[in-house]
Design a protein around this motif. Structure first.
Motif, mmCIF file in Angstrom:
data_model
loop_
_atom_site.group_PDB
_atom_site.id
_atom_site.type_symbol
_atom_site.label_atom_id
_atom_site.label_comp_id
_atom_site.label_asym_id
_atom_site.label_seq_id
_atom_site.Cartn_x
_atom_site.Cartn_y
_atom_site.Cartn_z
ATOM 1 N N ALA A 1 0.966 -1.084 0.105
ATOM 2 C CA ALA A 1 -0.081 0.170 0.080
ATOM 3 C C ALA A 1 0.856 1.446 -0.040
ATOM 4 O O ALA A 1 0.594 2.301 -0.646
ATOM 5 N N LEU A 2 1.940 1.177 0.830
ATOM 6 C CA LEU A 2 2.972 2.436 0.808
ATOM 7 C C LEU A 2 3.545 2.497 -0.368
ATOM 8 O O LEU A 2 3.706 3.730 -0.952
ATOM 9 N N ALA A 3 3.961 1.522 -1.079
ATOM 10 C CA ALA A 3 4.678 1.484 -2.269
ATOM 11 C C ALA A 3 3.749 2.066 -3.562
ATOM 12 O O ALA A 3 4.283 2.774 -4.332
ATOM 13 N N ASN A 4 2.574 1.793 -3.295
ATOM 14 C CA ASN A 4 1.388 2.132 -4.550
ATOM 15 C C ASN A 4 1.019 3.284 -4.442
ATOM 16 O O ASN A 4 0.745 4.262 -5.380
ATOM 17 N N ARG A 5 0.701 4.124 -3.260
ATOM 18 C CA ARG A 5 -0.163 5.119 -3.033
ATOM 19 C C ARG A 5 0.812 6.199 -2.565
ATOM 20 O O ARG A 5 0.423 7.455 -2.530
ATOM 21 N N CYS A 6 2.181 5.970 -2.008
ATOM 22 C CA CYS A 6 2.925 7.111 -1.576
ATOM 23 C C CYS A 6 4.207 7.362 -2.570
ATOM 24 O O CYS A 6 5.299 6.717 -2.190
ATOM 25 N N PRO A 7 4.164 8.010 -3.502
ATOM 26 C CA PRO A 7 5.116 8.238 -4.725
ATOM 27 C C PRO A 7 6.187 8.722 -3.951
ATOM 28 O O PRO A 7 7.621 8.767 -4.524
ATOM 29 N N ARG B 1 7.240 -10.569 -1.383
ATOM 30 C CA ARG B 1 6.276 -10.063 -2.239
ATOM 31 C C ARG B 1 6.375 -8.279 -1.939
ATOM 32 O O ARG B 1 6.055 -7.617 -3.029
ATOM 33 N N ALA B 2 6.570 -8.053 -0.834
ATOM 34 C CA ALA B 2 6.720 -6.611 -0.574
ATOM 35 C C ALA B 2 8.072 -5.847 -1.132
ATOM 36 O O ALA B 2 7.754 -4.654 -1.591
ATOM 37 N N MET B 3 9.035 -6.685 -1.299
ATOM 38 C CA MET B 3 10.175 -6.130 -1.778
ATOM 39 C C MET B 3 10.182 -5.887 -3.388
ATOM 40 O O MET B 3 10.538 -4.765 -3.861
ATOM 41 N N TYR B 4 9.384 -6.796 -4.081
ATOM 42 C CA TYR B 4 9.143 -6.448 -5.457
ATOM 43 C C TYR B 4 8.401 -5.350 -5.634
ATOM 44 O O TYR B 4 8.497 -4.663 -6.788
ATOM 45 N N SER B 5 7.376 -5.380 -4.712
ATOM 46 C CA SER B 5 6.324 -4.183 -4.940
ATOM 47 C C SER B 5 7.171 -2.883 -4.923
ATOM 48 O O SER B 5 6.949 -1.841 -5.586
ATOM 49 N N LEU B 6 8.127 -2.872 -3.962
ATOM 50 C CA LEU B 6 8.972 -1.539 -3.723
ATOM 51 C C LEU B 6 9.807 -1.279 -5.056
ATOM 52 O O LEU B 6 9.736 -0.195 -5.533
ATOM 53 N N ALA B 7 10.262 -2.374 -5.537
ATOM 54 C CA ALA B 7 11.381 -2.048 -6.638
ATOM 55 C C ALA B 7 10.401 -1.618 -7.905
ATOM 56 O O ALA B 7 10.954 -1.264 -8.494
ATOM 57 N N GLN B 8 9.125 -2.069 -7.993
ATOM 58 C CA GLN B 8 8.514 -1.730 -9.072
ATOM 59 C C GLN B 8 7.806 -0.433 -9.012
ATOM 60 O O GLN B 8 7.187 0.217 -9.831
ATOM 61 N N SER B 9 7.918 0.206 -7.730
ATOM 62 C CA SER B 9 6.893 1.317 -7.376
ATOM 63 C C SER B 9 7.350 2.435 -8.318
ATOM 64 O O SER B 9 6.528 3.388 -8.709
ATOM 65 N N LEU B 10 8.584 2.755 -8.375
ATOM 66 C CA LEU B 10 9.224 3.993 -9.079
ATOM 67 C C LEU B 10 8.685 3.876 -10.649
ATOM 68 O O LEU B 10 8.323 5.046 -10.860
ATOM 69 N N VAL B 11 8.546 2.899 -11.344
ATOM 70 C CA VAL B 11 7.774 2.758 -12.676
ATOM 71 C C VAL B 11 6.543 2.853 -12.579
ATOM 72 O O VAL B 11 5.881 3.693 -13.288
ATOM 73 N N ARG B 12 5.824 2.240 -11.614
ATOM 74 C CA ARG B 12 4.338 2.107 -11.660
ATOM 75 C C ARG B 12 3.982 3.586 -11.396
ATOM 76 O O ARG B 12 2.893 3.898 -11.711
ATOM 77 N N ASN B 13 4.749 4.518 -10.491
ATOM 78 C CA ASN B 13 4.121 5.793 -10.028
ATOM 79 C C ASN B 13 4.353 6.809 -11.053
ATOM 80 O O ASN B 13 4.159 8.076 -10.728
ATOM 81 N N LYS B 14 5.046 6.516 -12.155
ATOM 82 C CA LYS B 14 5.137 7.509 -13.213
ATOM 83 C C LYS B 14 4.756 7.158 -14.506
ATOM 84 O O LYS B 14 4.800 5.906 -14.808
ATOM 85 N N PRO B 15 4.164 8.246 -15.203
ATOM 86 C CA PRO B 15 3.629 7.971 -16.735
ATOM 87 C C PRO B 15 4.920 7.160 -17.464
ATOM 88 O O PRO B 15 5.987 7.459 -17.282
ATOM 89 N N ALA B 16 4.397 6.056 -18.299
ATOM 90 C CA ALA B 16 5.255 5.655 -19.089
ATOM 91 C C ALA B 16 6.213 6.533 -20.201
ATOM 92 O O ALA B 16 7.476 6.418 -20.259
#
Length: 380
Positions: A262-268, A284-299
């Motif tokens: 939730a923190l990774a997805n909602r707190c850019p 699972r939490a670590m991979y979510s953090l790793a992907q958050s920077l890409v996910r929180n920015k437009p491609a």
């Protein structure tokens, strides 16, 4: 005043003479800290003649004990201090802090920062905090850490009297209830920094839900050792406080991957995350953090804004004693955030007690190893 009972008029006269020597005795200007204050032809022959603007500059060069002492010299000095003082720390006061606060709060009504941390013996009582709330309505920063004697009365008073609080430290205050914290959050909606470390009975899921509901500007939150909170509370924070940058969840033993995701997805803007001894955290939490920077920015802007230095993304991550994590997942986080370091002297990825993560290294540590390998030591 406290600790200065022997201060007399003779001392003031001596101080004034030294000041005049420092300023060259000029009636036109006196140098203070490299600048000059023009007196417009006024002759200063006695400490009582020092104008307010000069006095405020002088008091800006001395400690808080001297400032308090100066406020009791005469009406002019009292007025200058009361009108000009915006920051005060009483951490030096080891006796009678409560009475001192009761006497000062009605005078220092323009305080914006007040530090009342008690490192040795808890002295503050509810009546002192109520006095602060009654008179110091401009207060923005308040440190009440280790005030073990305070009760819900203090939080209720602050809620009504200090709605402009942006930074509050009540770490170690174990007597507050979660309902009182919930009430405070509903009034102090400008909070940006909140330290609840060790407030076990205060920081509940109910209180965190209130913080998420009312304090949308929150940026830094310390929940260390608040063992009663669960994913329900942390997820409420993540959804309600999208500007969170620093979150300490050390020893919050009930939280799981859902909180981190939730923190990774909602707190850019998340920059620091403490997960010490959160042993339910998995890859699972670590991979979510790793992907958050890409996910929180437009491609479209990702490539142009991909972090090459330490500007974006996590800068500090503490996963000590998180023994369920594997090297591949943690390495993915380290590779995603250049500011996370495992190299000597720059440890910002903290993995104490995780013996299975010794193979995880930051990019500069790998480069240093390669450089060292390229220049083998000569034989002796």
């Amino acid at each position: 005043m406290v600790g200065k009972e022997n201060f007399k008029t003779e001392d003031l006269n001596l101080c004034f003479e030294k000041l005049m020597m420092f300023g060259g005795g000029s009636a036109g200007a006196i140098a203070i800290g490299g600048g000059k204050v023009k007196m417009e032809g006024r002759a200063i022959t006695d400490w009582k003649d020092i104008p307010m603007e000069l006095l405020l500059q002088i008091l800006g060069l001395v400690d808080d004990q001297t400032v308090i002492m100066a406020s009791g010299v005469c009406r002019g000095w009292r007025d200058a201090v009361c009108l000009g003082l915006t920051r005060l720390s009483l951490t030096w006061c080891t006796k009678n802090m409560n009475n001192l606060v009761l006497s000062l709060a009605p005078k220092f009504r323009r305080l914006q920062t007040l530090i009342l941390r008690q490192d040795k013996k808890a002295q503050l009582e509810d009546d002192a905090v109520e006095s602060i709330a009654n008179f110091c309505h401009d207060l923005q920063v308040l440190d009440l850490s280790k005030s073990f004697n305070l009760s819900d009365r203090s939080l209720y008073a602050l809620a009504h009297g200090c709605p402009n609080l942006t930074k509050l430290n009540i770490s170690g205050c174990t007597a507050f209830s979660d309902s009182a914290l919930e009430y405070l959050a509903s009034f102090c909606q400008k909070l940006k920094v909140l330290n609840l470390c060790g407030c076990v009975g205060t920081a509940s899921d109910r209180a965190l839900q209130a913080i998420g509901r009312y304090c949308s500007q929150l940026q830094c939150l310390n929940l260390g050792w608040c063992e009663d909170i669960s994913d329900v509370g942390v997820m409420s924070l993540a959804y309600g406080c999208p500007d969170l940058r620093t979150v300490d969840l050390c020893n919050c033993v009930q939280i799981t991957d859902d909180s981190v995701i939730a923190l990774a997805n909602r707190c850019p803007h998340l920059r620091s995350l403490g997960l010490y001894y959160c042993q339910n955290i998995t890859d699972r939490a670590m991979y979510s953090l790793a992907q958050s920077l890409v996910r929180n920015k437009p491609a479209a802007v990702w490539e142009s804004r991909k972090p090459k230095n330490d500007e974006e993304g996590l800068r500090t991550l503490n996963i000590s004693q998180c023994t369920a994590l594997t090297p591949s997942a943690v390495q993915a986080v380290c590779d995603s955030f250049p500011a996370l370091h495992t190299c000597s002297g720059r440890h910002s990825l903290i993995m104490s007690g995780c013996l299975n993560l010794t193979s995880v290294h930051c990019a500069c540590a790998v480069q240093a190893h390669r450089t060292a390998s390229a220049f083998p030591h000569s034989a002796h």
